[in-house]
Scaffold this motif. Structure first.
Motif, mmCIF file in Angstrom:
data_model
loop_
_atom_site.group_PDB
_atom_site.id
_atom_site.type_symbol
_atom_site.label_atom_id
_atom_site.label_comp_id
_atom_site.label_asym_id
_atom_site.label_seq_id
_atom_site.Cartn_x
_atom_site.Cartn_y
_atom_site.Cartn_z
ATOM 1 N N ALA A 115 0.817 -1.210 0.000
ATOM 2 C CA ALA A 115 0.000 0.000 0.000
ATOM 3 C C ALA A 115 0.854 1.263 0.000
ATOM 4 C CB ALA A 115 -0.938 0.001 1.212
ATOM 5 N N ARG A 116 1.983 1.230 0.696
ATOM 6 C CA ARG A 116 2.770 2.450 0.886
ATOM 7 C C ARG A 116 3.986 2.568 -0.022
ATOM 8 N NH1 ARG A 116 2.873 1.877 7.495
ATOM 9 N NH2 ARG A 116 0.632 2.109 7.810
ATOM 10 N N HIS A 117 4.570 1.445 -0.417
ATOM 11 C CA HIS A 117 5.890 1.507 -1.051
ATOM 12 C C HIS A 117 5.924 1.009 -2.500
ATOM 13 C CE1 HIS A 117 7.894 2.663 2.701
ATOM 14 N NE2 HIS A 117 7.061 1.818 3.297
ATOM 15 N N LEU A 118 4.888 0.368 -2.981
ATOM 16 C CA LEU A 118 4.859 -0.043 -4.382
ATOM 17 C C LEU A 118 4.017 0.951 -5.166
ATOM 18 C CD1 LEU A 118 5.613 -2.013 -6.607
ATOM 19 C CD2 LEU A 118 3.565 -3.341 -6.050
ATOM 20 N N GLN A 119 4.647 1.632 -6.106
ATOM 21 C CA GLN A 119 3.942 2.609 -6.929
ATOM 22 C C GLN A 119 3.560 1.929 -8.237
ATOM 23 O OE1 GLN A 119 5.883 6.297 -8.742
ATOM 24 N NE2 GLN A 119 4.850 7.182 -6.962
ATOM 25 N N LEU A 120 2.254 1.813 -8.471
ATOM 26 C CA LEU A 120 1.759 1.093 -9.642
ATOM 27 C C LEU A 120 1.715 2.023 -10.843
ATOM 28 C CD1 LEU A 120 -1.266 -0.802 -8.034
ATOM 29 C CD2 LEU A 120 1.016 -1.712 -8.496
ATOM 30 N N PRO A 121 2.336 1.648 -11.966
ATOM 31 C CA PRO A 121 2.187 2.453 -13.178
ATOM 32 C C PRO A 121 0.784 2.293 -13.749
ATOM 33 C CG PRO A 121 3.506 0.498 -13.630
ATOM 34 C CD PRO A 121 3.238 0.505 -12.161
ATOM 35 N N PRO A 122 0.290 3.281 -14.496
ATOM 36 C CA PRO A 122 -1.048 3.150 -15.105
ATOM 37 C C PRO A 122 -1.120 1.908 -15.991
ATOM 38 C CG PRO A 122 -0.210 5.388 -15.326
ATOM 39 C CD PRO A 122 0.924 4.571 -14.805
ATOM 40 N N GLY A 123 -2.218 1.200 -15.880
ATOM 41 C CA GLY A 123 -2.423 -0.002 -16.684
ATOM 42 C C GLY A 123 -2.208 -1.293 -15.934
ATOM 43 N N VAL A 124 -1.495 -1.250 -14.821
ATOM 44 C CA VAL A 124 -1.270 -2.462 -14.032
ATOM 45 C C VAL A 124 -2.542 -2.803 -13.257
ATOM 46 C CG1 VAL A 124 -0.018 -3.413 -12.060
ATOM 47 C CG2 VAL A 124 1.215 -2.183 -13.844
ATOM 48 N N ARG A 125 -2.953 -4.045 -13.345
ATOM 49 C CA ARG A 125 -4.117 -4.510 -12.592
ATOM 50 C C ARG A 125 -3.619 -5.207 -11.329
ATOM 51 N NH1 ARG A 125 -8.692 -4.025 -15.361
ATOM 52 N NH2 ARG A 125 -9.807 -5.385 -13.926
ATOM 53 N N ALA A 126 -4.086 -4.736 -10.178
ATOM 54 C CA ALA A 126 -3.665 -5.307 -8.895
ATOM 55 C C ALA A 126 -4.897 -5.692 -8.097
ATOM 56 C CB ALA A 126 -2.805 -4.307 -8.118
ATOM 57 N N GLN A 127 -4.836 -6.855 -7.466
ATOM 58 C CA GLN A 127 -5.966 -7.364 -6.698
ATOM 59 C C GLN A 127 -5.477 -7.963 -5.388
ATOM 60 O OE1 GLN A 127 -9.112 -6.983 -7.416
ATOM 61 N NE2 GLN A 127 -8.988 -6.312 -9.544
ATOM 62 N N LEU A 128 -6.336 -7.895 -4.386
ATOM 63 C CA LEU A 128 -6.097 -8.577 -3.126
ATOM 64 C C LEU A 128 -7.433 -8.880 -2.472
ATOM 65 C CD1 LEU A 128 -4.987 -6.132 -0.323
ATOM 66 C CD2 LEU A 128 -5.729 -5.325 -2.550
ATOM 67 N N CYS A 129 -7.398 -9.793 -1.530
ATOM 68 C CA CYS A 129 -8.612 -10.200 -0.824
ATOM 69 C C CYS A 129 -8.930 -9.126 0.212
ATOM 70 C CB CYS A 129 -8.381 -11.565 -0.173
ATOM 71 S SG CYS A 129 -9.840 -12.315 0.554
ATOM 72 N N GLY A 130 -9.519 -8.025 -0.252
ATOM 73 C CA GLY A 130 -9.592 -6.819 0.537
ATOM 74 C C GLY A 130 -10.518 -6.875 1.724
ATOM 75 N N THR A 131 -11.718 -7.391 1.559
ATOM 76 C CA THR A 131 -12.704 -7.339 2.637
ATOM 77 C C THR A 131 -12.668 -8.595 3.509
ATOM 78 O OG1 THR A 131 -14.104 -6.020 1.171
ATOM 79 C CG2 THR A 131 -15.122 -6.879 3.165
ATOM 80 N N LEU A 132 -12.583 -9.760 2.899
ATOM 81 C CA LEU A 132 -12.486 -10.997 3.676
ATOM 82 C C LEU A 132 -11.110 -11.124 4.319
ATOM 83 C CD1 LEU A 132 -13.916 -13.669 4.455
ATOM 84 C CD2 LEU A 132 -12.861 -14.689 2.415
ATOM 85 N N ALA A 133 -10.069 -10.615 3.645
ATOM 86 C CA ALA A 133 -8.693 -10.639 4.156
ATOM 87 C C ALA A 133 -8.254 -12.050 4.516
ATOM 88 C CB ALA A 133 -8.548 -9.698 5.360
ATOM 89 N N SER A 134 -8.321 -12.937 3.541
ATOM 90 C CA SER A 134 -7.955 -14.333 3.764
ATOM 91 C C SER A 134 -6.498 -14.564 3.382
ATOM 92 C CB SER A 134 -8.861 -15.249 2.942
ATOM 93 O OG SER A 134 -8.507 -16.602 3.131
ATOM 94 N N VAL A 135 -5.713 -15.065 4.326
ATOM 95 C CA VAL A 135 -4.317 -15.382 4.061
ATOM 96 C C VAL A 135 -4.244 -16.562 3.082
ATOM 97 C CG1 VAL A 135 -2.172 -16.217 5.096
ATOM 98 C CG2 VAL A 135 -3.563 -14.534 6.304
ATOM 99 N N GLY A 136 -3.343 -16.465 2.108
ATOM 100 C CA GLY A 136 -3.150 -17.550 1.152
ATOM 101 C C GLY A 136 -3.878 -17.364 -0.156
ATOM 102 N N SER A 137 -4.421 -16.178 -0.414
ATOM 103 C CA SER A 137 -5.197 -15.952 -1.634
ATOM 104 C C SER A 137 -4.349 -15.500 -2.813
ATOM 105 C CB SER A 137 -6.291 -14.916 -1.372
ATOM 106 O OG SER A 137 -5.741 -13.739 -0.810
ATOM 107 N N ALA A 138 -3.153 -14.968 -2.584
ATOM 108 C CA ALA A 138 -2.393 -14.329 -3.661
ATOM 109 C C ALA A 138 -1.948 -15.316 -4.734
ATOM 110 C CB ALA A 138 -1.184 -13.589 -3.092
ATOM 111 N N VAL A 139 -1.461 -16.485 -4.347
ATOM 112 C CA VAL A 139 -0.981 -17.435 -5.357
ATOM 113 C C VAL A 139 -2.134 -17.935 -6.228
ATOM 114 C CG1 VAL A 139 0.178 -19.642 -5.738
ATOM 115 C CG2 VAL A 139 1.053 -18.071 -4.003
#
Length: 598
Positions: free
Chosen positions: A406-430
């Motif tokens: 959230a603080r240190h990765l600056q996303l260039p325009p066009g990059v699609r980024a996702q995370l398990c934002g509301t449920l916040a379940s560990v192990g979802s990224a892979v």
């Protein structure tokens, strides 16, 4: 010749697969089991249209389907058998429900004979009654299956949420004639695949009221969420017209170019001080496609007048009191507002916002450069920013990595980024990353996670990566594992001990850094999991990073690799997960600002 000589030439399972193809579902995720064996066979007979993607760990199938919906905007479909299999789907289904993603679960149920025997019997209506409340049906006749599947997909797309179709195992074996079956007695069940997106706009009087409120604001803040995806140009034009500052929710981080001088970054506990200051000083708030839960960082109720744009009317005013609700598509609604909102110059406010942004960015850079006992995890994420390909997709897990992303990765325009934002379940990224890569195998994908998340299914799903990567035109799938030997997976206020330092979790000592010179078996027995070594064992590329000067070259090596790469960064676990202060007066104690032209 078909397998199983006693089976008819065309079964209900074949018909179900045909309907998935008619809806242009490209792939189905699941772990094969007895209850869905006929569907798996039918998928194989279909020759990969749709394709079956078997997961190594049952829960991953649900998150892969949710990830497919996130990255493509289409419906994610998963399979499971009644019993333990359906229990493992719940995480992915709740992820889709809470973050508004279309998803369909197809569940194979025991036939009427074994029901009541208590063998792997789970009461599916109760199990799925909450998460799939919009649509949960059980087929009892062969001719119902295609129509119920149509309704399940249509409901998932229309409501942006999960649905479930239960098909008894013995029903899947029934033979059906060519064409669409109809019930006996001459009745017709009408259904057809396809649901064109609707154009949703607020009423004229609501648009006029919102334009008047925004135009009257002296210190305007815009909070952008994932629902604003595709509306970046309109948001920037409106922000410039009102001299507004902008913050994003965690899920809305990819929507806008983070290099904008008035972009304060992510709001909330994992966010920046500039975002908190923006909300503390504003007198007018525009929320666009966001349901950000960190309401403690919103303006104090009564401080700001507010407008909210959301396609889902049930989300309006659920986080903050709203004066003018606008139910509609974000991009279309913003275009309508731009035709009505007058230009309102306020350089004093914009200058203060930009100064706060500069301070926050300087502080982030300084923190990334801080010397630490082991490698500074902030530095690892910051070093990716200038190297991240503009056509990449990023999957982020839950834990300390969320803060650094959230603080240190600056996303260039066009990059699609996702995370398990509301449920916040560990192990979802892979699982997310695998779904993103299968959807666009010609583009690079990055997964950012901690060692606890890697052990929560990531090690198993690396086998899935090893199985599929030779089929990809662009083989780059880069996994960053921040190995801090802390498996708490915590996202929240860090616990503090008597000395003010962070309290280590109960699982913190399960993993320890490798002792020098120990071969892998001894290292594992000593408590160290060789993540990079596991990748190499599977025929992938593995890199271990332990010093700051190794970070940049490691990213470059991974991005240039001819196969998927796992970077194991051995990072310092003592870095505090400090939330930004809530500055109730930082920008609010302003003198009355004179508006140009007023």
């Amino acid at each position: 010749m078909r397998t199983g000589a006693m089976l008819p030439e065309r079964t209900v399972a074949d018909l179900l697969v045909e309907r998935l193809r008619a809806w242009r579902v490209p792939r189905v995720f699941g772990q094969p089991g007895e209850g869905i064996a006929r569907v798996v066979e039918a998928l194989h007979r279909a020759g990969g249209d749709p394709a079956l993607v078997p997961s190594r760990q049952p829960e991953a199938a649900g998150f892969m389907a949710a990830g497919h919906a996130r990255y493509t905007g289409g419906v994610g479909v998963c399979l499971a058998s009644q019993g333990p299999g359906v229990l493992h789907l719940l995480g992915g289904l709740y992820d889709a429900k809470l973050d508004g993603r279309p998803m369909v679960a197809i569940v194979g149920q025991q036939g009427p004979g074994p029901l009541g025997s208590a063998y792997q019997e789970i009461e599916l209506p109760r199990l799925f009654g909450d998460v799939c409340a919009r649509f949960l049906r059980t087929a009892v006749l062969p001719e119902q299956v295609p129509y119920l599947l149509d309704q399940a997909i249509r409901t998932a797309v229309a409501t942006r949420g999960p649905t479930c179709l239960v098909v008894p195992h013995d029903l899947l074996d029934h033979g059906v004639p060519d064409g669409m079956p109809h019930p006996d007695g001459g009745g017709v069940i009408a259904a057809a695949p396809g649901l064109p997106p609707a154009r949703v706009l607020p009423h004229e009087e609501e648009l006029a009221a919102a334009a008047q409120l925004l135009g009257a604001g002296q210190r305007v803040a815009i909070l952008v969420g994932q629902g604003a995806d595709g509306a970046a140009e309109e948001i920037m034009e409106l922000a410039d017209r009102l001299d507004a500052g902008v913050a994003t929710s965690l899920l809305g981080k990819p929507v806008l170019d983070e290099r904008l001088p008035y972009h304060t970054g992510v709001l909330g506990q994992v966010g920046t001080a500039a975002g908190a200051q923006l909300m503390a000083g504003c007198d007018t708030l525009l929320m666009i496609g966001t349901n950000d839960p960190w309401t403690g960082y919103y303006p104090v109720p009564g401080q700001a007048t507010a407008v909210q744009i959301d396609i889902d009317g049930s989300r309006v005013a659920s986080r903050y009191p709203i004066d003018v609700p606008l139910v509609g598509d974000a991009r279309e609604t913003l275009r309508a507002l731009l035709a009505r909102v007058p230009r309102r110059r306020n350089r004093d406010w914009r200058d203060m916002v930009e100064a706060a942004v500069d301070r926050a960015r300087t502080e982030c850079d300084a923190r990334a450069e801080e010397p630490t006992g082991r490698l500074n995890p902030r530095l690892v994420l910051r070093e990716l920013s200038p190297r991240l390909p503009v056509d990449a997709s990023v999957a982020v897990d839950v834990g300390s990595v969320t803060y650094w992303y959230a603080r240190h990765l600056q996303l260039p325009p066009g990059v699609r980024a996702q995370l398990c934002g509301t449920l916040a379940s560990v192990g979802s990224a892979v699982p997310y990353a695998i779904a993103a890569k299968l959807a666009r195998p010609d583009r690079p994908v990055f997964a950012l996670l901690g060692d606890g998340a890697m052990q929560s299914g990531g090690l198993a799903e690396l086998v899935t990566v090893a199985r599929h990567w030779p089929e990809w035109p662009d083989p780059r799938l880069v996994l960053l594992v921040l190995n801090n030997s802390d498996r708490s997976g915590r996202v929240g206020d860090p616990e503090r001990g008597p000395d003010g330092g962070p309290v280590r979790s109960a699982g913190a000592e399960l993993d320890r850094p490798a002792a020098p010179g120990l071969p892998p078996p001894e290292a594992v027995r000593a408590g160290h999991i060789p993540y990079a070594g596991w990748a190499r064992l599977l025929g992938l590329h593995g890199i271990t990073v332990e010093r700051p000067e190794q970070v940049g070259p490691a990213w470059e090596e991974a991005i240039a690799a001819d196969r998927p790469t796992l970077i194991e960064a051995v990072v310092d676990p003592s870095i505090p997960l400090d939330a930004p202060e809530r500055p109730f007066a930082d920008l609010r104690g302003l003198p009355e600002l004179r508006l140009a032209g007023s």
